[in-house]
Enzyme design. Structure first.
Site, PDB file in Angstrom:
ATOM      1  N   CYS A 287      10.805  -1.882  50.904  1.00 47.10           N
ATOM      2  CA  CYS A 287      10.025  -2.693  49.948  1.00 47.10           C
ATOM      3  C   CYS A 287       9.227  -3.677  50.777  1.00 47.10           C
ATOM      4  CB  CYS A 287      10.941  -3.387  48.952  1.00 47.10           C
ATOM      5  SG  CYS A 287      12.032  -2.271  48.045  1.00 47.10           S
ATOM      6  N   ALA A 288       8.170  -3.202  51.406  1.00 49.42           N
ATOM      7  CA  ALA A 288       7.599  -3.885  52.567  1.00 49.42           C
ATOM      8  C   ALA A 288       6.636  -5.017  52.245  1.00 49.42           C
ATOM      9  CB  ALA A 288       6.893  -2.859  53.456  1.00 49.42           C
ATOM     10  N   ALA A 289       6.001  -5.007  51.081  1.00 52.21           N
ATOM     11  CA  ALA A 289       4.976  -6.018  50.807  1.00 52.21           C
ATOM     12  C   ALA A 289       5.596  -7.417  50.814  1.00 52.21           C
ATOM     13  CB  ALA A 289       4.325  -5.738  49.448  1.00 52.21           C
ATOM     14  N   GLY A 291       4.367  -7.626  53.919  1.00 51.14           N
ATOM     15  CA  GLY A 291       4.258  -7.150  55.293  1.00 51.14           C
ATOM     16  C   GLY A 291       4.780  -8.099  56.354  1.00 51.14           C
ATOM     17  N   ASP A 311       5.585   0.660  49.594  1.00 55.30           N
ATOM     18  CA  ASP A 311       5.637  -0.177  48.399  1.00 55.30           C
ATOM     19  C   ASP A 311       4.999   0.622  47.271  1.00 55.30           C
ATOM     20  OD1 ASP A 311       6.143  -3.375  47.885  1.00 55.30           O
ATOM     21  OD2 ASP A 311       4.714  -2.530  46.463  1.00 55.30           O
ATOM     22  N   ASP A 338       7.488   4.564  45.458  1.00 55.39           N
ATOM     23  CA  ASP A 338       8.560   3.846  44.780  1.00 55.39           C
ATOM     24  C   ASP A 338       9.842   4.036  45.583  1.00 55.39           C
ATOM     25  OD1 ASP A 338      10.526   2.847  43.092  1.00 55.39           O
ATOM     26  OD2 ASP A 338       9.697   3.762  41.288  1.00 55.39           O
ATOM     27  N   ASP A 451      14.808  -5.019  51.945  1.00 55.06           N
ATOM     28  CA  ASP A 451      14.647  -6.381  51.429  1.00 55.06           C
ATOM     29  C   ASP A 451      14.347  -6.213  49.945  1.00 55.06           C
ATOM     30  OD1 ASP A 451      14.390  -9.258  51.730  1.00 55.06           O
ATOM     31  OD2 ASP A 451      12.246  -8.962  51.401  1.00 55.06           O
ATOM     32  N   CYS A 502      16.422 -12.827  48.444  1.00 58.65           N
ATOM     33  CA  CYS A 502      16.106 -14.258  48.429  1.00 58.65           C
ATOM     34  C   CYS A 502      16.671 -14.899  47.161  1.00 58.65           C
ATOM     35  CB  CYS A 502      14.608 -14.496  48.545  1.00 58.65           C
ATOM     36  SG  CYS A 502      13.621 -13.719  47.249  1.00 58.65           S
TER      37      CYS A 502
END
Length: 589
Positions: A287-289, A291, A311, A338, A451, A502
């Site tokens: 879920c890279a965005a 970046g 993403d 996805d 993440d 987070c």
């Protein structure tokens, strides 16, 4: 902008009447003060009190309403060094006439400017932008080195071994702001949305999308109060605000050292280090965005190997591409995908060279369908045979066939109509393209970072938390477990998975670890380096419906990192778990 001020007073009056009937008039000092209190769903509050204890959770809630006393910058060590960046930042501050002396005086390098305040509408919150005293900053900085010495420095390098690519910028304040307003001269004010206000508390400018209304005759250079409309409970039990968008102001652009630095929270930087990527490896960021962690991983690998960043959002993938280009990184490959569909189970081996060749052919075949320079009727048409392999059976069935045997999909027709009406979209204005992926074969990656999307209840400053319920928190956990299942299938035997969020919610943190260890016996918790976060939570929680949520067991708590926003580290709330993968993995597809 005629009679905007009476309009604002009318809106405020009606909002107070409909939402907080007990407040008929607000004292001036109360209105423009900053003392926010988070309002939680009662069941959620009970859950967190059970997890942390009443006193501890009260401190966490208070910390979440305030920004950190410092900002954290990650240096692109492939382009520059921490020492060089510090020198450039100090020179920039001097050029702008800002105080950058090392005598303990504060500077306005982050978080806020001295002539703006953020205040909450409708009685529960407001005051000038709240930051921290030198004494407070010195206490916080002791975890990073000599606090008494560091508090005299505006910008300094992290002293923790292994994090010499991290630079801290000291925040300023609190500032006492004199507006000079009087009864015959109303205060000039800009009213913004709650999310915009949370960004302002971290030093952002006010831009058009976040502004709801403002006083009449606000001009460039004016000192204004930035006030926020925070969601309030309504009669039907929902949360809402009693204001719609009105007149807005636009902020100023921010200077950056493009490609050399990236503003990032400290726990996020540590997450990339915990993954411990090595040059030449193939790594997946699920879920890279936007970046930040992707580029951090690539830099730690010295831009050697491959970092696959995925993403499900087209525009977010473009943001990753842009950031990678700015930082001069070439080992990052991006896809729109996805994460819940990241595994492509197949009994046939995959020839990546042939696959890439076919993808390039397909792009060329359908390029004419993506042309934006002409209306649809002028776009060179493509026959079905011309895009053989690019259209599914279902797509073929929905396409419209003309008398000449030429097809235009209904989706393309609708999309072209929108382009003619609204103009070119963001991606096509830049000429950017995003590759789609159908997933990856099992055991494709040496290391995987998940993440995961989460409730984000660790982000700060936070002005509102009432939207989360016990049901929504449990749903977050279910969603994350499904993503983790995909990660387990994609990692190779002997590989590594790092999971992070987070949020302060143990149902998305410790409970995920419990699920992973119980379900996949070949996984084990691994030590992390560097380790500066605290231990995880041990225990369990029984919900009102009798379901029991298991957390960590004794001995496991020291193998995870839990960042507490109320601790001396003064970070966002964050969680990191690292798993070693055994050499024997059963066929999970």
């Amino acid at each position: 902008m005629k009679k905007v001020w009476p309009l604002l007073r009318s809106i405020r009056s009606s909002f107070i009447t409909s939402q907080t009937r007990t407040h008929t008039k607000m004292d001036h000092l109360e209105h423009y003060s900053y003392n926010p209190t988070l309002r939680w769903n009662p069941q959620v509050e009970e859950y967190f009190i059970k997890a942390y204890g009443a006193d501890h959770f009260s401190r966490i809630s208070k910390a979440l309403t305030h920004p950190s006393c410092y900002s954290c910058i990650r240096v692109n060590t492939l382009k520059s060094s921490s020492d060089a960046i510090i020198l450039k930042l100090l020179e920039t501050l001097e050029e702008k006439g800002l105080n950058c002396a090392t005598d303990g005086k504060s500077i306005n390098t982050s978080n806020a400017s001295a002539d703006v305040d953020t205040s909450q509408k409708q009685g529960s919150f407001s005051k000038e932008i709240h930051h921290f005293s030198d004494q407070h900053f010195s206490t916080r900085m002791r975890v990073f080195g000599d606090g008494d010495a560091l508090h005299k420095m505006a910008i300094f390098k992290c002293q923790i071994p292994g994090l010499d690519n991290v630079v801290f910028v000291k925040g300023s304040g609190p500032h006492t702001i004199q507006y000079g307003d009087a009864s015959n001269k109303p205060l000039k004010e800009v009213i913004v949305s709650r999310k915009c206000a949370e960004a302002v508390l971290r030093g952002a400018q006010v831009f058009v999308p976040g502004a709801l209304a403002c006083s009449a005759h606000v001009e460039k250079g004016d000192t204004v109060a930035v006030s926020v409309v925070v969601e309030q409970p309504s009669i039907d039990g929902r949360w809402g605000v009693g204001m719609t968008r009105g007149t807005v102001l636009q902020g100023l652009e921010t200077d950056v050292l493009e490609g050399e630095i990236f503003l990032q929270n400290l726990p996020s930087i540590i997450t990339a280090h915990a993954l411990d990527p090595q040059s030449g490896e193939r790594i997946l960021d699920m879920c890279a965005a936007p970046g930040g962690k992707t580029t951090a991983i690539a830099i730690l690998m010295k831009d050697e190997g491959e970092v696959v960043a995925v993403d499900r959002s087209h525009n977010k993938v473009m943001d990753i591409q842009k950031l990678a280009a700015e930082m001069g990184l070439t080992c990052i490959t991006t896809y729109k995908l996805d994460a819940l569909k990241a595994v492509s189970c197949t009994n046939q081996s995959v020839d990546f060279a042939t696959q890439n060749c076919n993808e390039e052919k397909q792009k060329a075949d359908v390029a004419s369908l993506s042309s934006l320079e002409y209306p649809m009727e002028d776009v060179p048409s493509v026959t079905l045979e011309g895009v053989n392999g690019c259209l599914t059976h279902e797509e073929n069935a929905t396409n419209k066939k003309t008398n000449q045997g030429i097809y235009h999909s209904k989706a393309d027709i609708r999309k072209n109509a929108r382009r003619l009406r609204n103009g070119l979209g963001r991606s096509h204005c830049k000429g950017d393209r995003v590759d789609n992926s159908k997933g990856f074969p099992p055991n494709s990656f040496d290391r995987i970072l998940l993440d995961a999307p989460c409730s984000a209840l660790g982000l700060r400053p936070r002005l509102f938390a009432g939207q989360e319920t016990i049901v929504s928190l449990r749903n977050h956990g279910r969603y994350q477990r499904r993503m983790f299942d995909q990660a387990v299938k994609l990692v190779r035997p002997g590989g590594v998975i790092v999971y992070s969020t987070c949020t302060i919610n143990p149902g998305e943190n410790e409970a995920l670890v419990r699920y992973a260890l119980d379900r996949y016996k070949f996984l084990s918790l691994a030590p992390q380096n560097p380790r500066i976060g605290g231990p995880g939570l041990v225990g369990r929680f029984e919900y009102f419906d009798g379901k029991v949520e298991e957390w960590l067991r004794p001995g496991e708590e020291e193998l995870v990192q839990k960042f507490d926003p109320s601790s001396l580290l003064d970070t966002i709330g964050f969680f990191i778990a690292k798993f070693n993968v055994g050499q024997c993995i059963p066929d999970l597809c």
